[in-house]
Design an enzyme around this catalytic site. Structure first.
Site, PDB file in Angstrom:
ATOM      1  N   SER A 274       0.823  -1.216   0.000  1.00 10.26           N
ATOM      2  CA  SER A 274       0.000   0.000   0.000  1.00 10.26           C
ATOM      3  C   SER A 274       0.852   1.261   0.000  1.00 10.26           C
ATOM      4  O   SER A 274       1.746   1.425   0.831  1.00 10.26           O
ATOM      5  CB  SER A 274      -0.899  -0.012   1.239  1.00 10.26           C
ATOM      6  OG  SER A 274      -1.348   1.278   1.557  1.00 10.26           O
ATOM      7  N   GLY A 275       0.522   2.196  -0.885  1.00 12.93           N
ATOM      8  CA  GLY A 275       1.169   3.494  -0.859  1.00 12.93           C
ATOM      9  C   GLY A 275       0.808   4.285   0.385  1.00 12.93           C
ATOM     10  O   GLY A 275       1.616   5.063   0.886  1.00 12.93           O
ATOM     11  N   TRP A 276      -0.419   4.103   0.882  1.00  9.54           N
ATOM     12  CA  TRP A 276      -0.814   4.789   2.117  1.00  9.54           C
ATOM     13  C   TRP A 276       0.111   4.364   3.261  1.00  9.54           C
ATOM     14  O   TRP A 276       0.598   5.200   4.021  1.00  9.54           O
ATOM     15  CB  TRP A 276      -2.259   4.439   2.453  1.00  9.54           C
ATOM     16  CG  TRP A 276      -2.894   5.318   3.498  1.00  9.54           C
ATOM     17  CD1 TRP A 276      -3.789   6.315   3.282  1.00  9.54           C
ATOM     18  CD2 TRP A 276      -2.674   5.275   4.916  1.00  9.54           C
ATOM     19  NE1 TRP A 276      -4.159   6.891   4.481  1.00  9.54           N
ATOM     20  CE2 TRP A 276      -3.481   6.280   5.499  1.00  9.54           C
ATOM     21  CE3 TRP A 276      -1.875   4.491   5.756  1.00  9.54           C
ATOM     22  CZ2 TRP A 276      -3.509   6.514   6.869  1.00  9.54           C
ATOM     23  CZ3 TRP A 276      -1.896   4.722   7.124  1.00  9.54           C
ATOM     24  CH2 TRP A 276      -2.710   5.731   7.674  1.00  9.54           C
TER      25      TRP A 276
ATOM     26  N   ASP B  76       1.196  -0.450  -5.190  1.00 11.06           N
ATOM     27  CA  ASP B  76       0.515   0.827  -5.401  1.00 11.06           C
ATOM     28  C   ASP B  76       1.467   1.819  -6.061  1.00 11.06           C
ATOM     29  O   ASP B  76       2.468   2.216  -5.466  1.00 11.06           O
ATOM     30  CB  ASP B  76       0.050   1.344  -4.034  1.00 11.06           C
ATOM     31  CG  ASP B  76      -0.763   2.620  -4.117  1.00 11.06           C
ATOM     32  OD1 ASP B  76      -0.882   3.185  -5.212  1.00 11.06           O
ATOM     33  OD2 ASP B  76      -1.277   3.052  -3.062  1.00 11.06           O
TER      34      ASP B  76
ATOM     35  N   HIS C  13      -0.954  -1.017  -9.640  1.00  9.32           N
ATOM     36  CA  HIS C  13      -2.152  -0.246  -9.949  1.00  9.32           C
ATOM     37  C   HIS C  13      -1.863   1.249 -10.019  1.00  9.32           C
ATOM     38  O   HIS C  13      -1.008   1.777  -9.303  1.00  9.32           O
ATOM     39  CB  HIS C  13      -3.295  -0.553  -8.983  1.00  9.32           C
ATOM     40  CG  HIS C  13      -3.128  -0.069  -7.576  1.00  9.32           C
ATOM     41  ND1 HIS C  13      -3.280   1.249  -7.212  1.00  9.32           N
ATOM     42  CD2 HIS C  13      -2.864  -0.745  -6.431  1.00  9.32           C
ATOM     43  CE1 HIS C  13      -3.114   1.375  -5.902  1.00  9.32           C
ATOM     44  NE2 HIS C  13      -2.856   0.184  -5.400  1.00  9.32           N
TER      45      HIS C  13
ATOM     46  N   CYS D 256      -5.565  10.341  -0.731  1.00 11.31           N
ATOM     47  CA  CYS D 256      -6.151   9.049  -0.406  1.00 11.31           C
ATOM     48  C   CYS D 256      -7.571   9.012  -0.947  1.00 11.31           C
ATOM     49  O   CYS D 256      -8.281  10.024  -0.937  1.00 11.31           O
ATOM     50  CB  CYS D 256      -6.150   8.855   1.107  1.00 11.31           C
ATOM     51  SG  CYS D 256      -7.174   7.498   1.697  1.00 11.31           S
ATOM     52  N   GLY D 257      -8.002   7.847  -1.404  1.00 14.97           N
ATOM     53  CA  GLY D 257      -9.330   7.721  -1.972  1.00 14.97           C
ATOM     54  C   GLY D 257     -10.447   8.066  -1.016  1.00 14.97           C
ATOM     55  O   GLY D 257     -11.588   8.285  -1.437  1.00 14.97           O
ATOM     56  N   HIS D 258     -10.136   8.140   0.279  1.00 17.96           N
ATOM     57  CA  HIS D 258     -11.156   8.445   1.268  1.00 17.96           C
ATOM     58  C   HIS D 258     -10.934   9.813   1.905  1.00 17.96           C
ATOM     59  O   HIS D 258     -11.426  10.100   2.994  1.00 17.96           O
ATOM     60  CB  HIS D 258     -11.202   7.335   2.326  1.00 17.96           C
ATOM     61  CG  HIS D 258     -11.508   6.005   1.710  1.00 17.96           C
ATOM     62  ND1 HIS D 258     -10.546   5.050   1.507  1.00 17.96           N
ATOM     63  CD2 HIS D 258     -12.654   5.495   1.208  1.00 17.96           C
ATOM     64  CE1 HIS D 258     -11.097   3.990   0.921  1.00 17.96           C
ATOM     65  NE2 HIS D 258     -12.372   4.247   0.726  1.00 17.96           N
TER      66      HIS D 258
ATOM     67  N   ARG E  25      -7.341   2.030 -11.415  1.00 16.64           N
ATOM     68  CA  ARG E  25      -8.245   2.489 -10.358  1.00 16.64           C
ATOM     69  C   ARG E  25      -8.857   3.831 -10.761  1.00 16.64           C
ATOM     70  O   ARG E  25      -8.153   4.720 -11.256  1.00 16.64           O
ATOM     71  CB  ARG E  25      -7.474   2.643  -9.047  1.00 16.64           C
ATOM     72  CG  ARG E  25      -8.229   3.443  -7.991  1.00 16.64           C
ATOM     73  CD  ARG E  25      -7.445   3.544  -6.702  1.00 16.64           C
ATOM     74  NE  ARG E  25      -7.717   4.776  -5.995  1.00 16.64           N
ATOM     75  CZ  ARG E  25      -7.183   5.106  -4.823  1.00 16.64           C
ATOM     76  NH1 ARG E  25      -6.337   4.282  -4.240  1.00 16.64           N
ATOM     77  NH2 ARG E  25      -7.462   6.253  -4.251  1.00 16.64           N
TER      78      ARG E  25
ATOM     79  N   ASN F 197     -11.454  -2.698  -2.747  1.00 25.86           N
ATOM     80  CA  ASN F 197     -10.760  -2.290  -1.534  1.00 25.86           C
ATOM     81  C   ASN F 197     -11.707  -2.424  -0.342  1.00 25.86           C
ATOM     82  O   ASN F 197     -12.622  -1.616  -0.168  1.00 25.86           O
ATOM     83  CB  ASN F 197     -10.275  -0.841  -1.685  1.00 25.86           C
ATOM     84  CG  ASN F 197      -9.645  -0.299  -0.415  1.00 25.86           C
ATOM     85  OD1 ASN F 197      -9.374  -1.037   0.526  1.00 25.86           O
ATOM     86  ND2 ASN F 197      -9.396   0.997  -0.399  1.00 25.86           N
ATOM     87  N   CYS F 198     -11.499  -3.454   0.462  1.00 20.79           N
ATOM     88  CA  CYS F 198     -12.263  -3.632   1.710  1.00 20.79           C
ATOM     89  C   CYS F 198     -11.623  -2.738   2.766  1.00 20.79           C
ATOM     90  O   CYS F 198     -10.899  -3.194   3.644  1.00 20.79           O
ATOM     91  CB  CYS F 198     -12.259  -5.104   2.125  1.00 20.79           C
ATOM     92  SG  CYS F 198     -13.011  -6.212   0.926  1.00 20.79           S
ATOM     93  N   SER F 199     -11.881  -1.483   2.676  1.00 20.89           N
ATOM     94  CA  SER F 199     -11.072  -0.450   3.310  1.00 20.89           C
ATOM     95  C   SER F 199     -11.233  -0.371   4.826  1.00 20.89           C
ATOM     96  O   SER F 199     -12.357  -0.463   5.342  1.00 20.89           O
ATOM     97  CB  SER F 199     -11.421   0.907   2.707  1.00 20.89           C
ATOM     98  OG  SER F 199     -10.745   1.944   3.377  1.00 20.89           O
ATOM     99  N   PRO F 200     -10.140  -0.115   5.549  1.00 21.95           N
ATOM    100  CA  PRO F 200     -10.227   0.195   6.978  1.00 21.95           C
ATOM    101  C   PRO F 200     -10.856   1.561   7.238  1.00 21.95           C
ATOM    102  O   PRO F 200     -11.193   1.876   8.375  1.00 21.95           O
ATOM    103  CB  PRO F 200      -8.768   0.182   7.441  1.00 21.95           C
ATOM    104  CG  PRO F 200      -8.015  -0.513   6.375  1.00 21.95           C
ATOM    105  CD  PRO F 200      -8.746  -0.235   5.104  1.00 21.95           C
ATOM    106  N   SER F 201     -11.001   2.368   6.188  1.00 19.79           N
ATOM    107  CA  SER F 201     -11.687   3.653   6.361  1.00 19.79           C
ATOM    108  C   SER F 201     -13.181   3.472   6.556  1.00 19.79           C
ATOM    109  O   SER F 201     -13.867   4.400   7.008  1.00 19.79           O
ATOM    110  CB  SER F 201     -11.431   4.553   5.142  1.00 19.79           C
ATOM    111  OG  SER F 201     -10.067   4.924   5.066  1.00 19.79           O
TER     112      SER F 201
ATOM    113  N   THR G 181      -6.308  -2.594   2.567  1.00 20.18           N
ATOM    114  CA  THR G 181      -5.112  -1.813   2.266  1.00 20.18           C
ATOM    115  C   THR G 181      -4.211  -1.589   3.474  1.00 20.18           C
ATOM    116  O   THR G 181      -2.992  -1.748   3.401  1.00 20.18           O
ATOM    117  CB  THR G 181      -5.519  -0.437   1.711  1.00 20.18           C
ATOM    118  OG1 THR G 181      -6.509   0.136   2.576  1.00 20.18           O
ATOM    119  CG2 THR G 181      -6.080  -0.568   0.305  1.00 20.18           C
TER     120      THR G 181
END
Length: 490
Positions: free
Chosen positions: A113-115, A176, A203, A214-216, A251, A336-340, A370
């Site tokens: 993950s880049g995050w 990423d 990706h 970040c996507g979120h 993405r 992405n089963c995201s933690p966000s 991620t």
């Protein structure tokens, strides 16, 4: 590099003293035909478009073929898994050791993950938000670290005559590349760096690199669909030039983005509102329809499509999947089963339990968490530190007992930390060098050997001519309770 002319086509020379100019021309033409044939007839490339020729690729390769073994094996392995498994699930790893634990536990792929790189694994040594603030080679370097850790685990187990979990330690890495850290040339070079580091799949997202979020997070700016497609083409071209079947994942952040760099692409104009921002960006209507439009545009140039979402919504996932598969029925999807997401706030326990299976039924073949490494690392250390503050060594001893229990029940191996990092392996190296006469080997008389194993630890002697039996990995045998309670001394 000089070239011969063959009509209007330039033929690169290798200057081989064993091959005439005419033979080199013939070999080049044959290589071009073979590559073209592979693209047209190999099922690996079904549904993939290349707006360039085999001649373009060969002209950029140079005269020497450099083999990228880990990237090639990883790409082939990941492709096989995606074709044969209902879906491939993965967790983000922040360190090499986390990756080793994931493989030992049975996961078949690793997400890089880049995050997480921004947060605590980048070359700048900084803690950053996920805004592409870290050096561009940070994710390739984490891929190298992960592959180096997997290689050490492989060496340790092979030297002990054991078979790796799932027959291989080298789980494919899905990495990423953010928004490419610049334009198409930056994307081309970054993809090459990923392959050199052993990534199996990379990706790229359709955000503006200099304003990447970040996507979120809010404030995301999309590049034009044209530019996003060109970056996917750049990534594929880099993989072809390197001679590796690396998977390309596209993405889109269009579901929740509301800004666009340019309205030059007609496909983007239907989502423009007509408003401009003080920076000159175009305001757009984000949403699933915008994401679908971009997914359809990217599909011919990517192996997998990923629509970044703001909640775990199966209906939304189905809308995206159905729209893509109506035109590209075989195109694989990623989720992405995201933690966000606050999973328990959005779904009940039963819905969470079946979430991934239902996604798989829609064609989401790669599903990943991620930031799993970030959250697992931080929570486990916080809990240990909090308990250690309250009860001292009793807290650490309790952690150790959990390790021993996992070792017995599930084959967890890091409790024997000296062996885990390769002390016994390098003892064997030393014995081979000394002809078996070394008196300075480290593991045999170590504290770990005396206290963490009922019978002690001894490295197999490699100077014997007898072949060693290969055995399946098994959990370590039970130890007497009093021995389990002894500290390691480290």
């Amino acid at each position: 590099m000089s070239a011969h002319e063959n009509g209007s086509r330039k033929i690169p020379q290798t200057h081989s003293p064993l091959m005439s100019a005419e033979e080199q021309i013939g070999q080049y033409a044959l290589a071009q035909d073979c590559l073209t044939y592979d693209w047209r007839h190999n099922s690996r490339w079904n549904g993939i478009e290349r707006p360039y020729t085999a001649g373009d690729v060969l002209g950029l390769r140079g005269s020497i073929h450099i083999e990228h073994t880990l990237a090639r094996l990883g790409a082939e392995r990941l492709w096989e898994l995606l074709q044969t498994e209902p879906y491939v699930n993965s967790l983000g790893a922040m360190t090499g050791n986390q990756a080793v634990q994931q493989v030992q536990a049975g996961l078949k792929a690793i997400y890089v993950s880049g995050w997480q790189v921004a947060a605590d694994a980048n070359n700048a040594g900084q803690m950053y938000p996920d805004q592409s603030l870290y050096p561009a080679d940070s994710v390739p370097n984490l891929c190298r670290r992960i592959n180096s850790a997997l290689q050490r685990a492989d060496q340790v187990h092979h030297a002990e005559g054991k078979v790796a979990p799932g027959q291989t330690w080298f789980a494919p890495l899905v990495a990423d590349a953010e928004a490419g850290f610049g334009g198409t040339l930056n994307t081309f070079e970054l993809m090459k760096g990923m392959i050199e580091a052993g990534a199996a799949c990379v990706h790229f997202e359709d955000q503006l690199s200099s304003a990447k979020k970040c996507g979120h997070l809010g404030g995301k700016v999309l590049v034009s669909t044209t530019e996003a497609v060109q970056k996917l083409v750049a990534a594929r071209l880099a993989a072809d030039v390197m001679g590796v079947p690396t998977l390309v994942m596209a993405r889109t952040d269009a579901n929740s983005a509301h800004l666009l760099t340019s309205d030059i692409d007609a496909r983007d104009r239907e989502f423009c509102t007509g408003e401009r921002t003080p920076e000159g960006f175009f305001r757009i209507r984000g949403g699933i329809e915008s994401a679908i439009a971009r997914g359809l545009a990217y599909a011919p140039y990517a192996d997998l499509l990923w629509c970044e979402t703001s909640e775990p919504n199966l209906e939304e996932a189905r809308r995206f999947a159905d729209a893509i598969h109506e035109k590209y029925p075989e195109k694989m999807l990623a989720y992405n089963c995201s933690p966000s997401f606050n999973w328990r706030k959005k779904l009940d326990e039963q819905a969470i339990a079946r979430f991934q299976t239902e996604l798989a039924g829609m064609g989401y073949k790669f599903q990943f968490v991620t930031l799993a490494g970030f959250h697992a690392l931080n929570l486990s250390m916080f809990e240990l530190a909090r308990q250690y503050k309250e009860s001292g060594m009793a807290a650490y001893s309790a952690l150790q007992e959990k390790e021993f229990a996992s070792e017995r029940a599930h084959g967890y191996q890091a409790a024997k930390h000296q062996r885990f990092v390769g002390t016994g392996y390098f003892d064997q190296v030393q014995q081979v060098i000394s002809g078996g006469l070394a008196s300075t080997t480290a593991l045999a008389e170590s504290t770990e050997a005396e206290q963490f194993s009922a019978g002690g630890i001894s490295a197999p002697k490699l100077h014997s001519n007898k072949p060693r039996a290969i055995v399946q990995e098994q959990p370590f045998p039970d130890m007497p309770h009093e021995e389990m309670l002894q500290p390691s001394g480290d």
